[in-house]
Design a protein around this motif. Structure first.
Motif, mmCIF file in Angstrom:
data_model
loop_
_atom_site.group_PDB
_atom_site.id
_atom_site.type_symbol
_atom_site.label_atom_id
_atom_site.label_comp_id
_atom_site.label_asym_id
_atom_site.label_seq_id
_atom_site.Cartn_x
_atom_site.Cartn_y
_atom_site.Cartn_z
ATOM 1 N N THR A 69 -9.115 3.300 -2.004
ATOM 2 C CA THR A 69 -8.871 2.607 -3.459
ATOM 3 C C THR A 69 -7.398 2.403 -3.102
ATOM 4 O OG1 THR A 69 -9.001 4.474 -4.681
ATOM 5 C CG2 THR A 69 -10.665 2.758 -4.676
ATOM 6 N N GLU A 70 -6.688 3.692 -2.762
ATOM 7 C CA GLU A 70 -5.311 3.697 -2.694
ATOM 8 C C GLU A 70 -4.775 4.162 -1.371
ATOM 9 O OE1 GLU A 70 -3.716 2.598 -5.132
ATOM 10 O OE2 GLU A 70 -5.591 2.477 -6.363
ATOM 11 N N ASP A 71 -5.292 3.446 -0.129
ATOM 12 C CA ASP A 71 -4.934 3.710 1.075
ATOM 13 C C ASP A 71 -3.568 2.952 1.530
ATOM 14 O OD1 ASP A 71 -4.771 3.421 4.044
ATOM 15 O OD2 ASP A 71 -7.216 3.543 4.089
ATOM 16 N N PRO A 72 -2.673 3.797 1.959
ATOM 17 C CA PRO A 72 -1.377 3.023 2.288
ATOM 18 C C PRO A 72 -1.262 2.147 3.420
ATOM 19 C CG PRO A 72 -1.291 5.366 3.069
ATOM 20 C CD PRO A 72 -2.767 5.107 2.303
ATOM 21 N N LEU B 278 -13.586 -6.933 5.344
ATOM 22 C CA LEU B 278 -14.421 -6.778 6.634
ATOM 23 C C LEU B 278 -15.832 -6.411 6.251
ATOM 24 C CD1 LEU B 278 -14.410 -6.413 9.531
ATOM 25 C CD2 LEU B 278 -13.832 -3.890 9.280
ATOM 26 N N ALA B 279 -16.180 -5.884 5.355
ATOM 27 C CA ALA B 279 -17.718 -5.641 4.798
ATOM 28 C C ALA B 279 -18.288 -7.089 4.724
ATOM 29 C CB ALA B 279 -17.921 -4.896 3.766
ATOM 30 N N ASP B 280 -17.721 -7.865 4.083
ATOM 31 C CA ASP B 280 -18.049 -9.252 3.884
ATOM 32 C C ASP B 280 -18.338 -9.894 5.206
ATOM 33 O OD1 ASP B 280 -18.570 -11.723 2.187
ATOM 34 O OD2 ASP B 280 -16.958 -12.622 3.129
ATOM 35 N N GLN B 281 -17.535 -9.851 6.129
ATOM 36 C CA GLN B 281 -17.459 -10.563 7.311
ATOM 37 C C GLN B 281 -18.572 -10.082 8.283
ATOM 38 O OE1 GLN B 281 -13.805 -10.758 9.421
ATOM 39 N NE2 GLN B 281 -12.872 -10.654 7.247
ATOM 40 N N LEU B 282 -18.973 -8.858 8.133
ATOM 41 C CA LEU B 282 -19.931 -8.175 8.962
ATOM 42 C C LEU B 282 -21.141 -8.068 8.247
ATOM 43 C CD1 LEU B 282 -18.022 -5.071 10.348
ATOM 44 C CD2 LEU B 282 -18.762 -7.168 11.616
ATOM 45 N N GLY B 283 -21.394 -8.511 6.909
ATOM 46 C CA GLY B 283 -22.579 -8.254 6.183
ATOM 47 C C GLY B 283 -22.694 -6.729 6.075
ATOM 48 N N ALA B 284 -21.648 -5.900 6.068
ATOM 49 C CA ALA B 284 -21.927 -4.404 5.838
ATOM 50 C C ALA B 284 -21.838 -3.993 4.512
ATOM 51 C CB ALA B 284 -20.821 -3.781 6.780
ATOM 52 N N ALA B 285 -22.697 -2.686 4.360
ATOM 53 C CA ALA B 285 -22.592 -2.072 3.270
ATOM 54 C C ALA B 285 -21.138 -1.395 3.107
ATOM 55 C CB ALA B 285 -23.664 -1.012 3.279
ATOM 56 N N LEU B 286 -20.700 -1.557 1.741
ATOM 57 C CA LEU B 286 -19.555 -1.157 1.497
ATOM 58 C C LEU B 286 -19.388 0.337 0.557
ATOM 59 C CD1 LEU B 286 -16.100 -1.536 1.407
ATOM 60 C CD2 LEU B 286 -16.657 -2.675 -0.630
ATOM 61 N N ILE B 287 -18.828 1.217 0.946
ATOM 62 C CA ILE B 287 -18.458 2.684 0.176
ATOM 63 C C ILE B 287 -17.220 2.571 -0.184
ATOM 64 C CG2 ILE B 287 -18.838 4.940 0.233
ATOM 65 C CD1 ILE B 287 -20.767 4.996 2.552
ATOM 66 N N THR B 288 -16.960 2.653 -1.441
ATOM 67 C CA THR B 288 -15.664 2.716 -1.974
ATOM 68 C C THR B 288 -15.116 4.218 -2.225
ATOM 69 O OG1 THR B 288 -15.643 0.436 -2.958
ATOM 70 C CG2 THR B 288 -14.155 2.203 -4.008
ATOM 71 N N PHE B 289 -14.079 4.559 -1.635
ATOM 72 C CA PHE B 289 -13.812 5.885 -1.751
ATOM 73 C C PHE B 289 -12.457 6.082 -2.831
ATOM 74 C CE2 PHE B 289 -11.263 9.864 -0.749
ATOM 75 C CZ PHE B 289 -12.076 10.810 -1.162
ATOM 76 N N ARG B 290 -12.485 6.649 -4.081
ATOM 77 C CA ARG B 290 -11.258 6.822 -4.633
ATOM 78 C C ARG B 290 -10.249 7.814 -4.382
ATOM 79 N NH1 ARG B 290 -11.974 3.005 -8.664
ATOM 80 N NH2 ARG B 290 -13.951 2.588 -9.631
ATOM 81 N N GLY B 291 -9.192 7.363 -3.883
ATOM 82 C CA GLY B 291 -8.063 8.260 -3.727
ATOM 83 C C GLY B 291 -6.929 8.038 -3.179
ATOM 84 N N ASN B 292 -5.862 8.734 -2.588
ATOM 85 C CA ASN B 292 -4.544 8.408 -2.321
ATOM 86 C C ASN B 292 -4.450 8.952 -0.979
ATOM 87 O OD1 ASN B 292 -3.164 7.251 -4.742
ATOM 88 N ND2 ASN B 292 -4.047 8.957 -5.359
ATOM 89 N N ARG B 293 -5.136 8.215 0.108
ATOM 90 C CA ARG B 293 -5.184 8.621 1.438
ATOM 91 C C ARG B 293 -5.499 7.591 2.631
ATOM 92 N NH1 ARG B 293 -7.476 13.553 2.635
ATOM 93 N NH2 ARG B 293 -7.887 13.062 4.582
ATOM 94 N N HIS B 294 -5.270 7.660 3.722
ATOM 95 C CA HIS B 294 -5.732 6.845 4.759
ATOM 96 C C HIS B 294 -6.809 7.465 5.649
ATOM 97 C CE1 HIS B 294 -5.813 3.918 7.718
ATOM 98 N NE2 HIS B 294 -5.288 4.475 8.591
ATOM 99 N N THR B 295 -8.039 6.777 5.150
ATOM 100 C CA THR B 295 -9.239 7.226 5.890
ATOM 101 C C THR B 295 -9.753 8.542 5.168
ATOM 102 O OG1 THR B 295 -8.683 8.757 7.631
ATOM 103 C CG2 THR B 295 -8.776 6.285 7.958
ATOM 104 N N ALA B 296 -11.015 8.693 5.012
ATOM 105 C CA ALA B 296 -11.613 9.768 4.209
ATOM 106 C C ALA B 296 -13.044 10.335 4.824
ATOM 107 C CB ALA B 296 -12.065 9.220 2.778
ATOM 108 N N ALA B 297 -13.857 9.626 5.657
ATOM 109 C CA ALA B 297 -15.353 10.088 5.870
ATOM 110 C C ALA B 297 -15.236 11.144 6.936
ATOM 111 C CB ALA B 297 -15.963 8.789 6.301
ATOM 112 N N GLY C 20 0.836 -1.288 -0.064
ATOM 113 C CA GLY C 20 -0.141 -0.064 -0.025
ATOM 114 C C GLY C 20 0.825 1.357 0.029
ATOM 115 N N PHE C 21 1.921 1.047 0.836
ATOM 116 C CA PHE C 21 2.721 2.496 0.886
ATOM 117 C C PHE C 21 3.509 2.514 -0.659
ATOM 118 C CE2 PHE C 21 2.117 2.558 5.659
ATOM 119 C CZ PHE C 21 2.001 4.023 5.491
ATOM 120 N N GLN C 22 3.947 1.654 -0.912
ATOM 121 C CA GLN C 22 4.932 1.575 -2.289
ATOM 122 C C GLN C 22 3.541 2.154 -3.449
ATOM 123 O OE1 GLN C 22 7.964 0.831 -3.037
ATOM 124 N NE2 GLN C 22 7.653 1.886 -4.866
#
Length: 510
Positions: free
Chosen positions: A450-453, A463-482, A266-268
């Motif tokens: 998408t590009e979380d280091p 994790l979303a699959d394990q929890l049965g959670a709704a997944l929101i995909t954020f396109r970006g180069n950063r760690h955490t976004a909401a 991820g960092f690379q």
């Protein structure tokens, strides 16, 4: 002795002054609420005395006006509720409108203070409908007792150490350093505290906080390592959950080796994205050909292993601090311009900007003192993850890490490597990797970038699959976004979910 951390990307959400308020939270529990576990009634039913934040946090904790602070008491060992206790530091911004309840917030780490997270959601419906509550987990920040391993002088000295060769002598020296560090932690923090600072205990603390705050069910927003807390809470208390948003997911099914290799890749990936962006400028310190960026970067930082770069601070910029500073800047593309400045300075023989970034990451303050971020990170990680004592595994991990992240490869790989710090830790781990299972859990939300280091995208998918959670995909180069990246699409979906319990549309990408 570099140690990576998973921390939410909002170190400086705001630069506002502290304002003291006062009040009492009446947490008398209605009969219909989840009952307090036997023997823990006094913790669940305690009253929170809100007051001034003057004695809470350090200069790095920027608390907005109207913030109130308080302490909540929990047992250090939940198996001994009549034994020693800890006091957790809390911050709160009261709801400005028709209140739903409390929104509990955690920024990640592990080991990072959560007091300043109350600024999240300022000016939105979250501020109107929720008391926003940040907390310092046990052992962290302003919570008492705190995890302490090194003095400021010892921390400075450790950061100044040159990298060791992975020769038998270098490996022995690194492992001796780890044993000494672990001994200091045990001496200064006490083995009883160290044995009870992991996720296992913190999720129990979170349930105490839920009840003491006056909430029948938990509403929670956790970033990075805070997602591990949230998923573990969901697993232990699925019936006590109202809403969970987990951003920058840590997949608890990964073992430490898998996690580190995913993080290296991820960092690379983000380094490559930064280098491509920088190459658009003729003055880019890594040149105008992204294919040459790794080699140019290594040419800048490798000489620091022999001698630090000059800085206005008498410490100078060590090799380890240069790498730490660069990684700090790769957590969010908001810092890419600062990284360019730091690398440009380094090309001229100056390390001031990169040293400042490393100080930010390590929690070093202007007066030379430290927040206990790194000590707490190490202590929590070592009780959360199984220790690796197989030298063949450690050697393969080192080789694969260098292959996954060539910009971090110092060229000292030999196929062997030191056992990590946790192999020397004085107390056993209390958690093991496993898929999360939370039958009966209501709809939850996972946000993955998408590009979380630090917590790569796939971990959020898993994790979303394990929890049965709704997944929101954020396109970006950063760690955490909401609520920290300023993206209206993402923020609106998260706010609608937390306030109205409206699930995001399937496959939402922002």
């Amino acid at each position: 002795m570099q140690r990576g951390r998973l921390v939410g990307a909002f170190v400086a959400l705001c630069a506002l002054l502290v304002s003291g308020c006062s009040g009492t939270e009446n947490s008398s529990t209605p009969a219909t609420w989840p009952p307090a576990p036997a023997g823990l009634e006094r913790f669940y039913e305690q009253r929170i005395e809100w007051g001034s934040c003057a004695d809470f946090g350090g200069p790095e904790d920027r608390l907005p006006p109207r913030t109130e602070c308080a302490m909540v008491t929990v047992p250090i060992d939940y198996a001994r509720p009549d034994g020693p206790t800890a006091r957790l530091a809390l911050s709160r911004l009261p709801a400005t409108g028709d209140k739903i309840g409390s929104l509990l917030l955690n920024p990640g780490g592990p080991g990072v203070s959560g007091l300043s997270t109350v600024a999240v959601g300022h000016g939105t419906a979250l501020a109107q409908r929720f008391d926003r509550v940040g907390f310092d987990p046990r052992g962290v920040g302003s919570s008492v007792p705190a995890i302490v391993c090194l003095t400021p002088e010892q921390a400075d000295a450790e950061r100044a150490e040159p990298p060791l060769e992975n020769t038998p002598e270098g490996i022995a020296a690194a492992e001796a350093d780890n044993h000494e560090y672990a001994r200091r932690c045990a001496d200064r923090s006490g083995v009883d505290l160290l044995a009870h600072v992991g996720t296992r205990e913190v999720v129990q603390d979170m349930d105490v906080l839920r009840a003491a705050l006056g909430d029948e069910k938990l509403t929670y927003l956790g970033y990075s390592y805070g997602t591990r807390l949230g998923s573990a809470y969901a697993e232990k208390y699925p019936g006590n959950v109202r809403a969970l948003v987990l951003d920058g997911a840590v997949d608890s099914a990964q073992d430490p080796v898998q996690e580190s290799l995913r993080q290296a890749a991820g960092f690379q990936g983000v380094f490559d994205a930064y280098a491509a962006d920088c190459a658009n400028s003729p003055d880019c310190p890594l040149g105008t050909d992204p294919a040459e960026a790794v080699a140019r970067f290594r040419a800048l930082v490798s000489p620091l292993a022999g001698a630090p770069a000059a800085t206005a601070d008498p410490r100078g910029l060590s090799y380890g601090d240069a790498i730490t500073g660069v990684q700090q800047a790769l957590y969010t593309d908001d810092l890419w311009d600062v990284l360019t400045q730091g690398l440009t300075e380094l090309r001229a023989g100056n390390g001031d900007t990169l040293l400042g970034l490393a100080d930010m990451y390590d929690g070093r303050r202007a007066d030379g003192s430290y927040a206990n971020i790194q000590d707490a990170f190490n202590a929590i990680r070592c009780v959360d993850d199984p220790r690796i004592t197989d030298r063949a595994i450690v050697g393969r991990q080192d080789t694969e890490y260098r292959r996954a992240a060539p910009f971090l490869d110092d060229g000292r790989g030999t196929g062997a490597a030191p056992l990590e710090l946790c192999a020397a830790w004085p107390v056993p781990n209390t958690s093991t990797p496993h898929r999360v299972s939370a039958p009966g859990l209501p709809t939850t939300v996972v946000v993955s970038t998408t590009e979380d280091p630090a917590t790569p995208y796939q971990a959020g998918v898993d994790l979303a699959d394990q929890l049965g959670a709704a997944l929101i995909t954020f396109r970006g180069n950063r760690h955490t976004a909401a609520l920290v990246a300023g993206d209206q699409c993402l923020d609106a979906a998260v706010i609608d979910y937390l306030v109205e319990l409206a699930a995001p549309e399937p496959g939402l990408t922002c």
